[in-house]
Scaffold this motif. Structure first.
Motif, PDB file in Angstrom:
ATOM      1  N   TRP A 168       7.031   6.824  -6.992  1.00 20.86           N
ATOM      2  CA  TRP A 168       6.925   7.953  -7.915  1.00 20.86           C
ATOM      3  C   TRP A 168       7.820   9.109  -7.469  1.00 20.86           C
ATOM      4  CZ3 TRP A 168       5.247   7.510 -12.562  1.00 20.86           C
ATOM      5  CH2 TRP A 168       4.259   6.572 -12.875  1.00 20.86           C
ATOM      6  N   PHE A 169       8.153   9.157  -6.191  1.00 22.93           N
ATOM      7  CA  PHE A 169       9.044  10.201  -5.674  1.00 22.93           C
ATOM      8  C   PHE A 169      10.495   9.745  -5.619  1.00 22.93           C
ATOM      9  CE2 PHE A 169       4.860  10.856  -3.698  1.00 22.93           C
ATOM     10  CZ  PHE A 169       4.562  12.089  -4.244  1.00 22.93           C
ATOM     11  N   PHE A 203       0.804  -1.229   0.000  1.00 19.43           N
ATOM     12  CA  PHE A 203       0.000   0.000   0.000  1.00 19.43           C
ATOM     13  C   PHE A 203       0.839   1.282   0.000  1.00 19.43           C
ATOM     14  CE2 PHE A 203      -2.589  -3.182   2.303  1.00 19.43           C
ATOM     15  CZ  PHE A 203      -3.530  -3.392   1.317  1.00 19.43           C
ATOM     16  N   PHE A 204       2.137   1.178  -0.059  1.00 21.26           N
ATOM     17  CA  PHE A 204       2.982   2.374  -0.107  1.00 21.26           C
ATOM     18  C   PHE A 204       3.797   2.463  -1.393  1.00 21.26           C
ATOM     19  CE2 PHE A 204       2.541   1.902   4.542  1.00 21.26           C
ATOM     20  CZ  PHE A 204       1.996   3.143   4.814  1.00 21.26           C
ATOM     21  N   ILE A 229      16.589   1.955 -10.304  1.00 26.23           N
ATOM     22  CA  ILE A 229      15.477   2.333 -11.176  1.00 26.23           C
ATOM     23  C   ILE A 229      14.754   1.084 -11.669  1.00 26.23           C
ATOM     24  CG2 ILE A 229      14.891   3.363 -13.414  1.00 26.23           C
ATOM     25  CD1 ILE A 229      17.236   5.333 -12.902  1.00 26.23           C
ATOM     26  N   LEU A 230      15.511   0.067 -12.043  1.00 27.19           N
ATOM     27  CA  LEU A 230      14.914  -1.176 -12.529  1.00 27.19           C
ATOM     28  C   LEU A 230      14.097  -1.860 -11.431  1.00 27.19           C
ATOM     29  CD1 LEU A 230      14.764  -3.290 -14.842  1.00 27.19           C
ATOM     30  CD2 LEU A 230      16.724  -4.375 -13.753  1.00 27.19           C
ATOM     31  N   ILE A 231      14.669  -1.992 -10.241  1.00 24.60           N
ATOM     32  CA  ILE A 231      13.965  -2.659  -9.133  1.00 24.60           C
ATOM     33  C   ILE A 231      12.737  -1.870  -8.716  1.00 24.60           C
ATOM     34  CG2 ILE A 231      14.161  -3.301  -6.701  1.00 24.60           C
ATOM     35  CD1 ILE A 231      17.112  -3.989  -7.284  1.00 24.60           C
ATOM     36  N   ARG A 254       8.761  -2.999  -9.098  1.00 26.81           N
ATOM     37  CA  ARG A 254       7.869  -3.024  -7.942  1.00 26.81           C
ATOM     38  C   ARG A 254       6.652  -2.134  -8.189  1.00 26.81           C
ATOM     39  NH1 ARG A 254       4.383  -3.258  -4.834  1.00 26.81           N
ATOM     40  NH2 ARG A 254       4.479  -3.101  -2.582  1.00 26.81           N
ATOM     41  N   LEU A 255       6.877  -1.014  -8.833  1.00 24.39           N
ATOM     42  CA  LEU A 255       5.773  -0.117  -9.159  1.00 24.39           C
ATOM     43  C   LEU A 255       4.823  -0.766 -10.157  1.00 24.39           C
ATOM     44  CD1 LEU A 255       4.822   2.723  -8.434  1.00 24.39           C
ATOM     45  CD2 LEU A 255       6.145   3.579 -10.345  1.00 24.39           C
ATOM     46  N   MET A 256       5.361  -1.484 -11.146  1.00 30.70           N
ATOM     47  CA  MET A 256       4.518  -2.179 -12.117  1.00 30.70           C
ATOM     48  C   MET A 256       3.736  -3.305 -11.459  1.00 30.70           C
ATOM     49  SD  MET A 256       6.674  -2.193 -15.703  1.00 30.70           S
ATOM     50  CE  MET A 256       7.025  -3.876 -15.551  1.00 30.70           C
TER      51      MET A 256
END
Length: 81
Positions: free
Chosen positions: A38-39, A32-33, A67-69, A73-75
């Motif tokens: 994005w920051f 949930f975080f 950036i890759l990791i 995780r964001l995806m």
């Protein structure tokens, strides 16, 4: 001689930025975080850009791996389409 010193300082500065991004990326790793990436990703992008100005590649590579990791995780969380 001054160019070599500046080159080493750019690489060191890139590594420091990468470590800051890594520390800031610990909290968004929790469920949930993930929106926190994005920051954090732009910080790592700045570190990679500074590392690209150096002839050494350790700072740049650290930031590119982050950036890759963080992007993966964001995806996985559905935050990057």
């Amino acid at each position: 001689m001054a160019a070599l010193h500046l080159d080493s300082m750019l690489n060191l500065f890139s590594i420091v930025i990468g470590l800051v991004a890594l520390l800031l990326g610990i909290v968004p790793f929790l469920p949930f975080f993930a929106w926190g990436y994005w920051f954090v990703i732009p910080i790592a992008i700045v570190g990679a850009a500074i590392g690209a100005l150096s002839s050494r590649s350790s700072g740049r590579n650290l930031n590119l791996i982050l950036i890759l990791i963080f992007g993966l995780r964001l995806m996985l969380g559905g935050g990057l389409i």
